[in-house]
Motif scaffolding. Structure first.
Motif, PDB file in Angstrom:
ATOM      1  N   GLY A 261     -28.317 -57.969   9.468  1.00 36.57           N
ATOM      2  CA  GLY A 261     -27.652 -56.736   9.617  1.00 36.57           C
ATOM      3  C   GLY A 261     -27.338 -55.798   8.439  1.00 36.57           C
ATOM      4  O   GLY A 261     -27.976 -56.214   7.326  1.00 36.57           O
ATOM      5  N   PHE A 262     -27.242 -54.623   8.869  1.00 39.73           N
ATOM      6  CA  PHE A 262     -27.113 -53.461   7.637  1.00 39.73           C
ATOM      7  C   PHE A 262     -25.852 -52.912   7.763  1.00 39.73           C
ATOM      8  O   PHE A 262     -25.093 -52.451   8.789  1.00 39.73           O
ATOM      9  CB  PHE A 262     -28.037 -52.609   8.299  1.00 39.73           C
ATOM     10  CG  PHE A 262     -29.691 -53.370   8.222  1.00 39.73           C
ATOM     11  CD1 PHE A 262     -30.293 -53.253   6.890  1.00 39.73           C
ATOM     12  CD2 PHE A 262     -30.254 -53.740   9.242  1.00 39.73           C
ATOM     13  CE1 PHE A 262     -31.726 -53.957   6.942  1.00 39.73           C
ATOM     14  CE2 PHE A 262     -31.461 -54.443   9.290  1.00 39.73           C
ATOM     15  CZ  PHE A 262     -32.012 -54.437   8.095  1.00 39.73           C
ATOM     16  N   VAL A 263     -25.284 -52.451   6.688  1.00 39.68           N
ATOM     17  CA  VAL A 263     -24.314 -51.604   6.493  1.00 39.68           C
ATOM     18  C   VAL A 263     -24.879 -49.970   6.379  1.00 39.68           C
ATOM     19  O   VAL A 263     -25.498 -49.846   5.154  1.00 39.68           O
ATOM     20  CB  VAL A 263     -23.137 -51.726   5.205  1.00 39.68           C
ATOM     21  CG1 VAL A 263     -22.113 -50.783   5.230  1.00 39.68           C
ATOM     22  CG2 VAL A 263     -22.657 -53.075   5.386  1.00 39.68           C
ATOM     23  N   LEU A 264     -24.334 -49.154   7.136  1.00 39.34           N
ATOM     24  CA  LEU A 264     -24.994 -47.759   7.134  1.00 39.34           C
ATOM     25  C   LEU A 264     -24.041 -46.639   7.353  1.00 39.34           C
ATOM     26  O   LEU A 264     -22.963 -46.789   7.520  1.00 39.34           O
ATOM     27  CB  LEU A 264     -25.834 -47.712   8.380  1.00 39.34           C
ATOM     28  CG  LEU A 264     -26.724 -48.678   8.800  1.00 39.34           C
ATOM     29  CD1 LEU A 264     -27.382 -48.830  10.278  1.00 39.34           C
ATOM     30  CD2 LEU A 264     -28.213 -48.272   7.996  1.00 39.34           C
ATOM     31  N   ASN A 265     -24.635 -45.628   6.503  1.00 37.37           N
ATOM     32  CA  ASN A 265     -23.632 -44.398   6.611  1.00 37.37           C
ATOM     33  C   ASN A 265     -24.168 -43.580   7.728  1.00 37.37           C
ATOM     34  O   ASN A 265     -25.419 -43.231   7.868  1.00 37.37           O
ATOM     35  CB  ASN A 265     -23.917 -43.448   5.060  1.00 37.37           C
ATOM     36  CG  ASN A 265     -23.254 -42.291   5.351  1.00 37.37           C
ATOM     37  OD1 ASN A 265     -22.673 -41.988   6.223  1.00 37.37           O
ATOM     38  ND2 ASN A 265     -23.077 -41.789   3.988  1.00 37.37           N
ATOM     39  N   PRO A 266     -23.338 -43.540   8.731  1.00 36.95           N
ATOM     40  CA  PRO A 266     -23.701 -42.853  10.167  1.00 36.95           C
ATOM     41  C   PRO A 266     -24.105 -41.528  10.051  1.00 36.95           C
ATOM     42  O   PRO A 266     -24.771 -40.868  10.808  1.00 36.95           O
ATOM     43  CB  PRO A 266     -22.593 -43.235  11.241  1.00 36.95           C
ATOM     44  CG  PRO A 266     -21.422 -43.461  10.090  1.00 36.95           C
ATOM     45  CD  PRO A 266     -21.947 -44.154   8.794  1.00 36.95           C
ATOM     46  N   TYR A 267     -23.884 -40.767   8.884  1.00 34.98           N
ATOM     47  CA  TYR A 267     -23.835 -39.308   8.580  1.00 34.98           C
ATOM     48  C   TYR A 267     -25.314 -39.167   8.220  1.00 34.98           C
ATOM     49  O   TYR A 267     -26.021 -38.093   8.185  1.00 34.98           O
ATOM     50  CB  TYR A 267     -23.029 -38.748   7.758  1.00 34.98           C
ATOM     51  CG  TYR A 267     -21.746 -38.867   8.097  1.00 34.98           C
ATOM     52  CD1 TYR A 267     -21.035 -38.007   9.214  1.00 34.98           C
ATOM     53  CD2 TYR A 267     -20.647 -39.724   7.669  1.00 34.98           C
ATOM     54  CE1 TYR A 267     -19.822 -37.805   9.760  1.00 34.98           C
ATOM     55  CE2 TYR A 267     -19.339 -39.794   8.176  1.00 34.98           C
ATOM     56  CZ  TYR A 267     -19.115 -39.058   9.418  1.00 34.98           C
ATOM     57  OH  TYR A 267     -17.772 -39.338   9.868  1.00 34.98           O
ATOM     58  N   ASN A 268     -25.747 -40.221   7.538  1.00 34.82           N
ATOM     59  CA  ASN A 268     -27.082 -40.164   6.880  1.00 34.82           C
ATOM     60  C   ASN A 268     -28.364 -40.793   7.857  1.00 34.82           C
ATOM     61  O   ASN A 268     -29.475 -40.178   7.584  1.00 34.82           O
ATOM     62  CB  ASN A 268     -27.303 -40.530   5.471  1.00 34.82           C
ATOM     63  CG  ASN A 268     -26.365 -40.016   4.334  1.00 34.82           C
ATOM     64  OD1 ASN A 268     -26.048 -38.696   4.699  1.00 34.82           O
ATOM     65  ND2 ASN A 268     -26.298 -40.378   3.301  1.00 34.82           N
ATOM     66  N   ALA A 269     -27.797 -41.693   8.620  1.00 33.83           N
ATOM     67  CA  ALA A 269     -28.838 -42.704   9.306  1.00 33.83           C
ATOM     68  C   ALA A 269     -28.768 -42.122  10.684  1.00 33.83           C
ATOM     69  O   ALA A 269     -27.627 -41.498  11.140  1.00 33.83           O
ATOM     70  CB  ALA A 269     -28.388 -44.349   9.307  1.00 33.83           C
ATOM     71  N   PRO A 270     -29.871 -42.223  11.415  1.00 37.92           N
ATOM     72  CA  PRO A 270     -30.086 -41.940  12.882  1.00 37.92           C
ATOM     73  C   PRO A 270     -29.069 -42.887  13.820  1.00 37.92           C
ATOM     74  O   PRO A 270     -29.750 -43.924  14.364  1.00 37.92           O
ATOM     75  CB  PRO A 270     -31.384 -41.813  13.171  1.00 37.92           C
ATOM     76  CG  PRO A 270     -32.105 -42.669  12.366  1.00 37.92           C
ATOM     77  CD  PRO A 270     -31.187 -42.785  11.076  1.00 37.92           C
ATOM     78  N   TRP A 271     -27.738 -42.748  13.680  1.00 40.60           N
ATOM     79  CA  TRP A 271     -26.870 -43.981  14.237  1.00 40.60           C
ATOM     80  C   TRP A 271     -27.165 -44.202  15.766  1.00 40.60           C
ATOM     81  O   TRP A 271     -27.489 -45.326  15.977  1.00 40.60           O
ATOM     82  CB  TRP A 271     -25.582 -43.843  13.953  1.00 40.60           C
ATOM     83  CG  TRP A 271     -24.581 -44.658  14.401  1.00 40.60           C
ATOM     84  CD1 TRP A 271     -23.812 -44.856  15.593  1.00 40.60           C
ATOM     85  CD2 TRP A 271     -24.222 -46.130  13.746  1.00 40.60           C
ATOM     86  NE1 TRP A 271     -23.021 -45.695  15.586  1.00 40.60           N
ATOM     87  CE2 TRP A 271     -23.233 -46.670  14.459  1.00 40.60           C
ATOM     88  CE3 TRP A 271     -24.520 -46.581  12.777  1.00 40.60           C
ATOM     89  CZ2 TRP A 271     -22.859 -47.972  14.492  1.00 40.60           C
ATOM     90  CZ3 TRP A 271     -24.374 -48.075  12.427  1.00 40.60           C
ATOM     91  CH2 TRP A 271     -23.382 -48.516  13.425  1.00 40.60           C
ATOM     92  N   GLU A 272     -27.017 -43.145  16.412  1.00 47.33           N
ATOM     93  CA  GLU A 272     -27.275 -43.558  17.832  1.00 47.33           C
ATOM     94  C   GLU A 272     -28.847 -44.091  18.491  1.00 47.33           C
ATOM     95  O   GLU A 272     -28.782 -44.989  19.025  1.00 47.33           O
ATOM     96  CB  GLU A 272     -27.184 -42.097  18.602  1.00 47.33           C
ATOM     97  CG  GLU A 272     -25.501 -41.598  18.589  1.00 47.33           C
ATOM     98  CD  GLU A 272     -24.766 -42.837  19.206  1.00 47.33           C
ATOM     99  OE1 GLU A 272     -24.993 -43.506  20.008  1.00 47.33           O
ATOM    100  OE2 GLU A 272     -23.646 -42.997  18.828  1.00 47.33           O
TER     101      GLU A 272
END
Length: 565
Positions: A261-272
Motif C-alpha cells: 500500500g501507499f500513503v499519499l497526499n491527495p492534493y498532489n496525487a490523482p486520488w480519484e
C-alpha cells in the motif's frame, strides 16, 4: 553496442531478450543524447544521438543491442545538461547519506536493475483494514542509533533485524517514509525526511548496506511478509507530478516490490483516478489526515466542548475514507514530547524556531521539558497510557509512531526534517528505561485483537443488528444511556456489544477531567458481571471483578476498560 529500432513506451530503460530500450520525454526543439558508462565510472564511454525527427510526439527513443545491465550505466544529456532519467529504476551513486552527487560531473547515473529475484512464492498479504495495527517509521532513523544493536544500521536490512521486535509488539504493518532516491541536501539543509522531488521509481542506495537497494528492498518486503507484516511506503510526490507517472509508479512498486500500500497526499496525487484503477484496487491507498489526531489531543489535555468530536473520532471507520487514526506522526511531537512540552523547541533547525506546526494541542503536565518531580513524571506516564487507549480502542485503523511505545523523545523538536542525528534517530536505550510502557502497549494491542467489537469491518450504526438486546455502540455519561451534552463535560462512556463474537461486551469510561467522576454502568444480560481489565491510573493490567457492578469510579485523567462476562 549496436543501435536498433526502439519503442516510445514505456518511458525509462527496459530490458528485452535481444536489446535494451531507452525512452525519455524531451521538449520540442531541444537536443538529446544517450550517455553510456562503464559501471562505477564517471566518464561516458559511448554516446548515441536521439534525434527529434526520429521521435514520436515529445518522446525520444532507441534500442541498444549489447547493453549489459551488470556492467554498464546510463544518463541522458538534454540541451548539453546531463539529466538522470526521471523513470530510472535504480541509481548508481555513493551509498553514504548526506552527500549531494552532481549530475553534471556524472556522479549519479542510471542502472537497469537485475530482473532475477527469488521471491519464494511471496505475495501481498491483503490484511483486512480493520485488523491492521500500523507502525510508522523512517528507514534510516529506525536503526541508525548505536543503541539499536543491529549490524546494518539505517538500512532496509536493519529493519529486517528488528522484525522480531515488531512481532513482539503486535504490529502487522509498517509505514515507511520516502524510500526512493531523493536529494539529501536542499539548499544548505539536510533533507532527512526525503520530501520533495526525487527519482520516484528508484529505491535509495544510501538505505542499503551493499549499494544494491533494489535487492535489499525486496529482501525487506519478503522478510516482513514471512512474519505477517505488510509494507506500506509513503509516496508524497510533488504538485507537478504527471498523473500518469504517479499511477505508473505505484503499479511498479506494487508489482516489482510486492508493496502492500501507499500513503499519499491527495492534493498532489490523482486520488480519484488511483482509487478507480483496477490494479490499484488490490492494495491499500491511504490518505494523511490530522482530524482524529487533533480531536484526541484536545480531549487528552482536557479541552471543553470536545465530546461530539470525540464520539465521531471513536466511531470513525477507516474503510469509509482511507484515513488511518494517529495521535502522533513524523510531523509534530512524539508522544513523550506531547505530554512534556507546551511549545515547540526547534532552535537546532536554524530557523529561529519559526518552522514546524505552531498548534500542537500539547500540555507539559506542569513543567516545560524534562522534570524530576514525581507528580509530573507520573502524570505524564498516565497521559501516555491515555493516549494509547484513545488510539488503540477506537474503531479506525490505528497507526503508532515508532518509538512512542517506549517514550522516545526529540527534545521538543516537532519538525526534525533536517536532523540526521540523535535528535531524530530512535534511541533504543529508552526501551530499557520504559519496559513497563512497552508491555502496556503490547497488552493493549493484544486486547484490541481479542475483542472484535473494538475493530469492526463495517461502521457501527448504534443499532441492535443482532438482537442481543444492546446496540452495537452506544454513548453514555455519568448517567447510563445519557450522552453528555454540556460544553464543560470531559467525560464519556462507550458501550460495545457484538453478538456475532459470542456477545463480546466492552464498556470504556473516559474521564479527561482533572477531578474524579463516577459513571453509572449499563446493565448486563442476566448471569453476566462487569470485570475491570485495564485502568490507565496504573500500569498493571490485571483482570478483576468490579466491586460495585452498578457504577465505576474513575480517578482524574484516566480511562477504565470493563468487560462483561
Amino acid at each position: 553496442m549496436r543501435r536498433v529500432e526502439g519503442t516510445p513506451q514505456p518511458l525509462g530503460a527496459t530490458s528485452y531478450p535481444n536489446y535494451t530500450n531507452f525512452a525519455v520525454s524531451v521538449p520540442a526543439g531541444k537536443t538529446c543524447r544517450l550517455l553510456i558508462y562503464q559501471k562505477g565510472k564517471v566518464e561516458p564511454v559511448q554516446t548515441f544521438d536521439m534525434l527529434e525527427e526520429e521521435g514520436l510526439g515529445e518522446v525520444r527513443f532507441l534500442g541498444l543491442e549489447g547493453f549489459r545491465a551488470d556492467r554498464q550505466e546510463y544518463n541522458f544529456e538534454i540541451d548539453k545538461q546531463v539529466c538522470v532519467d526521471p523513470y530510472v529504476r535504480e541509481v548508481s551513486r555513493t551509498k553514504r547519506f548526506g552527500e549531494k552527487p552532481n549530475p553534471q560531473k556524472h556522479e549519479i547515473r542510471g542502472r537497469v536493475p537485475e530482473t532475477a529475484y527469488d521471491w519464494e512464492q511471496d505475495h501481498h498479504l491483503k490484511l483486512p483494514l480493520n485488523e491492521v495495527i500500523a507502525y510508522s517509521l523512517h528507514i534510516r532513523g529506525f536503526t541508525k542509533h548505536s543503541s539499536s544493536k543491529v549490524k546494518h544500521k539505517g538500512t532496509f536490512l536493519g529493519v529486517i533485524e528488528k522484525i522480531s521486535y515488531l512481532k513482539s509488539l503486535g504490529v502487522n504493518q509498517i509505514q515507511c517514509m520516502p524510500i526512493y532516491e531523493f536529494s539529501e541536501i536542499v539548499g544548505h539543509k539536510t533533507n532527512y525526511w526525503g520530501y520533495g522531488k526525487g527519482y520516484y521509481f528508484a529505491p535509495k542506495p544510501s538505505y542499503s548496506a551493499s549499494g544494491h537497494a533494489c535487492r535489499e528492498l525486496k529482501d525487506m518486503v519478503k522478510a516482513c511478509h514471512k512474519a505477517g507484516i505488510e509494507v506500506v511506503i509513503e509516496m508524497p510526490f510533488t504538485p507537478e507530478i504527471l498523473p500518469q507517472m504517479a499511477i505508473e509508479c505505484l503499479k511498479y512498486y506494487m508489482l516489482e516490490y510486492h508493496i502492500d500500500g501507499f500513503v499519499l497526499n491527495p492534493y498532489n496525487a490523482p486520488w480519484e483516478s488511483m482509487k478507480q484503477d483496477p490494479l490499484l484496487k488490490g492494495i491499500k491507498l491511504i490518505q494523511k489526515d490530522d482530524g482524529f489526531q487533533n480531536v484526541m489531543r484536545r480531549f487528552l489535555k482536557g479541552d471543553e466542548g470536545m465530546i461530539p468530536d470525540v464520539i465521531w473520532a471513536i466511531k470513525h471507520n477507516s474503510s469509509e475514507d482511507n484515513k488511518y487514526n494517529y495521535v502522533t506522526n513524523q510531523t509534530g511531537f512524539t508522544l513523550q514530547d506531547l505530554v512534556s512540552y507546551d511549545a515547540k523547541h526547534n532552535e537546532e533547525n536554524g530557523e529561529n524556531n519559526q518552522d514546524g506546526p505552531d498548534y500542537n494541542y500539547s500540555w507539559n503536565c506542569g513543567a516545560e521539558g524534562p522534570s524530576r518531580k514525581k507528580a509530573i513524571v507520573e502524570l505524564r506516564k498516565k497521559q501516555i497510557r491515555n493516549a494509547m487507549m484513545l488510539l488503540l480502542l477506537s474503531q479506525g485503523t490505528p497507526c503508532l509512531l515508532a518509538g512512542d511505545e517506549f517514550g522516545n523523545t526529540q527534545k521538543g523538536n516537532n519538525n526534525v526534517y533536517c536532523q540526521d542525528n540523535e535528535t531524530a534517530w530512535l534511541n533504543w536505550n529508552k526501551k530499557k528505561m520504559n519496559e513497563a510502557l512497552f508491555e502496556y502497549v503490547r497488552t493493549l494491542i493484544q486486547f484490541r485483537k481479542e475483542h472484535a467489537s473494538l475493530h469492526k469491518e463495517m461502521p457501527l450504526l448504534g443499532m441492535d443488528k443482532t438482537a442481543c438486546g444492546l446496540p452495537d455502540i452506544s454513548f453514555h455519561g455519568e448517567l447510563a444511556w445519557q450522552t453528555p451534552v454540556a460544553v464543560y463535560s470531559r467525560q464519556l462512556g462507550v458501550l460495545y456489544c457484538d453478538n456475532e463474537a459470542k456477545q463480546d461486551t466492552c464498556y470504556i469510561a473516559y474521564n479527561m477531567h482533572w477531578l474524579k467522576h463516577t459513571f453509572a454502568l449499563p446493565s448486563l444480560p442476566k448471569g453476566k458481571k462487569w470485570y475491570r481489565v485495564m485502568d490507565t491510573a496504573t500500569e498493571a493490567c490485571d483482570e478483576k471483578l468490579e466491586e460495585m457492578q452498578k457504577a465505576v469510579r474513575l480517578d482524574e485523567r484516566s480511562i477504565v476498560v470493563l468487560c462483561g462476562k
